[in-house]
Design a protein around this motif. Structure first.
Motif, PDB file in Angstrom:
ATOM      1  N   ASP A 532       0.963  -1.086   0.174  1.00  0.00           N
ATOM      2  CA  ASP A 532      -0.187   0.045  -0.126  1.00  0.00           C
ATOM      3  C   ASP A 532       0.846   1.219   0.107  1.00  0.00           C
ATOM      4  N   ASP A 577      -3.119  -2.766  -2.326  1.00  0.00           N
ATOM      5  CA  ASP A 577      -3.794  -1.570  -2.688  1.00  0.00           C
ATOM      6  C   ASP A 577      -3.915  -1.665  -4.323  1.00  0.00           C
ATOM      7  N   VAL A 579      -5.128   1.088  -6.327  1.00  0.00           N
ATOM      8  CA  VAL A 579      -4.568   2.182  -7.028  1.00  0.00           C
ATOM      9  C   VAL A 579      -3.343   2.919  -6.236  1.00  0.00           C
ATOM     10  N   ASN A 584       0.524   0.045 -10.586  1.00  0.00           N
ATOM     11  CA  ASN A 584      -0.879  -0.345  -9.757  1.00  0.00           C
ATOM     12  C   ASN A 584      -0.898  -1.533  -9.223  1.00  0.00           C
ATOM     13  N   SER A 605      -9.398  -1.382  -2.361  1.00  0.00           N
ATOM     14  CA  SER A 605      -9.602   0.085  -2.642  1.00  0.00           C
ATOM     15  C   SER A 605     -10.641   0.848  -2.156  1.00  0.00           C
ATOM     16  N   LEU A 612     -14.039   0.950 -10.612  1.00  0.00           N
ATOM     17  CA  LEU A 612     -12.867  -0.007 -10.843  1.00  0.00           C
ATOM     18  C   LEU A 612     -12.942  -0.477 -11.914  1.00  0.00           C
TER      19      LEU A 612
END
Length: 642
Positions: A532, A577, A579, A584, A605, A612
């Protein structure tokens, strides 16, 4: 010169006439015409007899006529019986097999007439025989063809095929008629075909109208409801053709009926599905438009709000602050509108949780009653033992409040109770719009208000569409409800009758029984990589997995995480994570699968799934949890992860 006739001349004339008649008979070749004595001895023979039977006159005159008969007929003394019948009644007529000289057989039409003198004494018999073998073969072929056709019609089970008299009386019945309509032939033959029509159609005279059209137009074809023996109805395709004889006279009707109920239901379902798809596509397009407008509008509101803050710090006069307060309240109302727009567009971040809807409704009921003081009462009809659903409770409360407010506004007077009901329903595929088959919790609001026309129903979910007076509504209430149910993977229906009221139902997917708490020691996975880009969130996730007994590695960007995966091939779980800058979570997950196809991947997310999914075509390849997530959610996803 005068001619005179004497008896002698008369005899000559009679002789001449007799001779001419003899020659006429002798010359006939299409009929065997000959004389028999009273005992059956052949006394004369003509050309037709020779042609049919093969004997010359010299060969047959003086012989008994029984030699033309088959051994079977002679065994039962049929020739003598034929003469006896002609002797007693004056005439014998028959058809049957006869035998030629060469032993071959032909089918003969036979007439034997007794010949008597003026005193009634039997002189003999005149026998006329014709070879009708070809006609018999034709008749047999026609009969065989008719029999094959009869058996074919009788054996057909997909169609009811039967005949009617000119008055509509049933004269025969096939297996298809029995299968489709339930009657045996003995039950319907002789009765009127109108018995298969509904009472409404009989009252309109439709059965006889159909026969009249068939008779005058040459054919009648239609579809409509018909009634079976057990009283049930089926949708039938019917064809009636008139039957006429060679003189053009109507002798009856041929009627063919087919049960097309399944086809009709499929067509209605297809039409319903197409309408639902069109409505869904229309709302989807409007949702994309309103979503974009809402985001831009939020940016404009942000500028205004920031300007208010600056002005508030620079100005302290009461009048200025009063104006700024008004501006700020308007900005807040605008912000609330954009939230509703984003919910409709399914771009609002939601926090789905496992919830018991009955508990939410009961605890929210007091709020609903305070909001709707003009309504006589709000009646709750909540079924026990509802399965849980996965929803954002705040969004559900907002949706329910919007439905109740709309119901209140529809009841211009205290016209009865407003009902809120819940129940568990099992739906077939596309039974409700585009929903897949499964178990759903149905939440309905029912009012006794003015109702809606179909035109209003068709537009009711569009943002800013409203039938309320100016200043009485934004037109976003039902749009927010629609957005909520679709974010929750459900759908809604509107049923309304003008002047009677409206029922709006939300269908939300039911969850399975609550899973038992999972002991961390039951996990096969022991090593996890947590990724993250937010340090605080990363630390929380590391602590979460450590509490489950995992050995935890951590990274705060995709590149670092990929290097760890390359260096540590025994990592069993990737929790990332979605994003992040540079690489990514989706790209990291795909690279991780290439390095280790058996690795389990869960992505997280704070954005809603629909948004998404639109940006990540491979989103559904991996398990997903929404932030903030709970321990139980992570455990469930790990158990499902692939």
């Amino acid at each position: 010169m005068t001619l005179s006739f004497s008896p002698g001349n008369s005899e000559i004339s009679d002789f001449a006439e007799s001779e001419r008649f003899r020659l006429l008979v002798a010359g006939v070749i299409d009929y065997a015409i000959y004389m028999l004595s009273p005992e059956g001895i052949v006394c004369s023979w003509n050309a037709g007899a020779q042609r049919f039977k093969g004997y010359t006159a010299e060969e047959i005159i003086g012989k008994h006529f029984s030699q033309f008969y088959t051994p079977e007929d002679k065994a039962i003394n049929f020739p003598a019986k034929a003469l006896q019948t002609a002797r007693d009644s004056g005439r014998f007529e028959d058809e049957g097999w006869r035998v030629r000289k060469d032993g071959s057989r032909f089918w003969a039409s036979v007439v034997i007439d007794a010949i008597r003198d003026d005193d009634g004494n039997l002189l003999g018999f005149a026998k006329i025989t014709r070879d009708i073998t070809d006609r018999k073969k034709t008749a047999e072929q026609l009969h065989a063809s008719e029999e094959r056709f009869r058996l074919l019609v009788q054996g057909v089970t997909d169609y009811a095929i039967y005949m009617l008299s000119p008055e509509g009386i049933i004269t025969n019945w096939n297996l298809g008629g029995k299968r489709i309509k339930g009657y045996d032939s003995e039950e319907v033959i002789g009765s009127h075909f109108s018995r298969f029509y509904s009472e409404e159609d009989r009252a309109k005279g439709l059965p006889m109208y159909a026969l009249g059209q068939a008779a005058s137009q040459g054919r009648f074809e239609s579809e409509g409801w018909r009634v079976r023996k057990d009283g049930s109805r089926f949708w039938a395709h019917v064809v009636i053709d008139p039957i006429r004889n060679d003189m053009g006279e109507l002798i009856g009707f041929a009627k063919v009926t087919r049960d097309t109920t399944e086809r009709r239901n499929a067509e209605l379902l297809l039409e319903k599905t197409q309408q639902a798809l069109f409505q869904s596509q229309k709302l989807e397009a409007i949702g994309k438009l309103t979503g974009g407008i809402a985001h831009d509008f939020n940016n404009l509101l942000g500028v205004v709000m920031n300007g208010v803050g600056i002005l508030r710090m620079e100005n302290s006069s009461a009048n200025t602050l009063k104006v700024l307060d008004s501006i700020e309240r308007s900005v807040n109302r605008g912000s609330a509108l954009t939230k509703q727009l984003l919910t409709f567009a399914r771009q609002q971040t939601v926090k789905p949780e496992r919830q018991d809807l009955n508990k939410i409704i009961v605890s929210f009921a007091a709020m609903l009653r305070r909001t709707n003081q003009d309504v006589e009462d709000i009646e709750l009809g909540l079924k026990d033992s509802l399965p849980d659903v996965l929803i954002d409770p705040a969004q559900f409360e907002s949706a329910l409040l919007n439905l109740v407010i709309n119901a209140r506004d529809a009841m211009t007077e205290k016209s009865g109770k407003l009902q809120i009901t819940t129940e568990t329903v099992n739906l077939h595929e596309h039974e409700v719009n585009q929903l897949p088959a499964g178990t759903y919790v149905k939440v309905s609001t029912t009012d006794k208000g003015q109702g809606m026309t179909q035109e209003v129903i068709d537009r009711a979910l569009e943002p800013f569409y409203t039938t309320k007076p100016v200043g009485k509504g934004t037109g976003l209430g039902l749009s927010q409800v629609y957005g909520f149910v679709h974010l929750s993977k459900g759908d809604l229906t509107i049923e309304s009758v003008v002047g009677s009221g409206t029922t709006i139902a939300m269908y939300l997917p039911a969850l399975a029984e609550k899973p038992e708490s999972v002991d961390s020691k039951s996990f096969k996975f022991k090593k996890v990589l947590v990724v993250d880009d937010q340090v605080d969130v990363l630390d929380m996730a590391v602590g979460l997995f450590q509490s489950l007994g995992f050995e935890v590695l951590a990274a705060n960007d995709g590149e670092t995480a990929l290097q760890i995966l390359q260096d540590t091939p025994d990592i069993q779980v990737l929790f990332s994570d979605l994003v992040m800058p540079e690489m990514n979570g989706m790209e990291l997950a795909q690279q991780a699968k290439l390095l280790n196809p058996s690795i389990k991947v869960v992505l997280a997310s704070g954005y809603a799934e629909p948004a998404l999914l639109a940006k990540n075509p491979h989103f559904n390849d991996f398990q997903f949890v929404s932030k903030p997530y709970r321990i139980q959610e992570v455990i469930e996803k790990l158990n499902k992860s692939a």
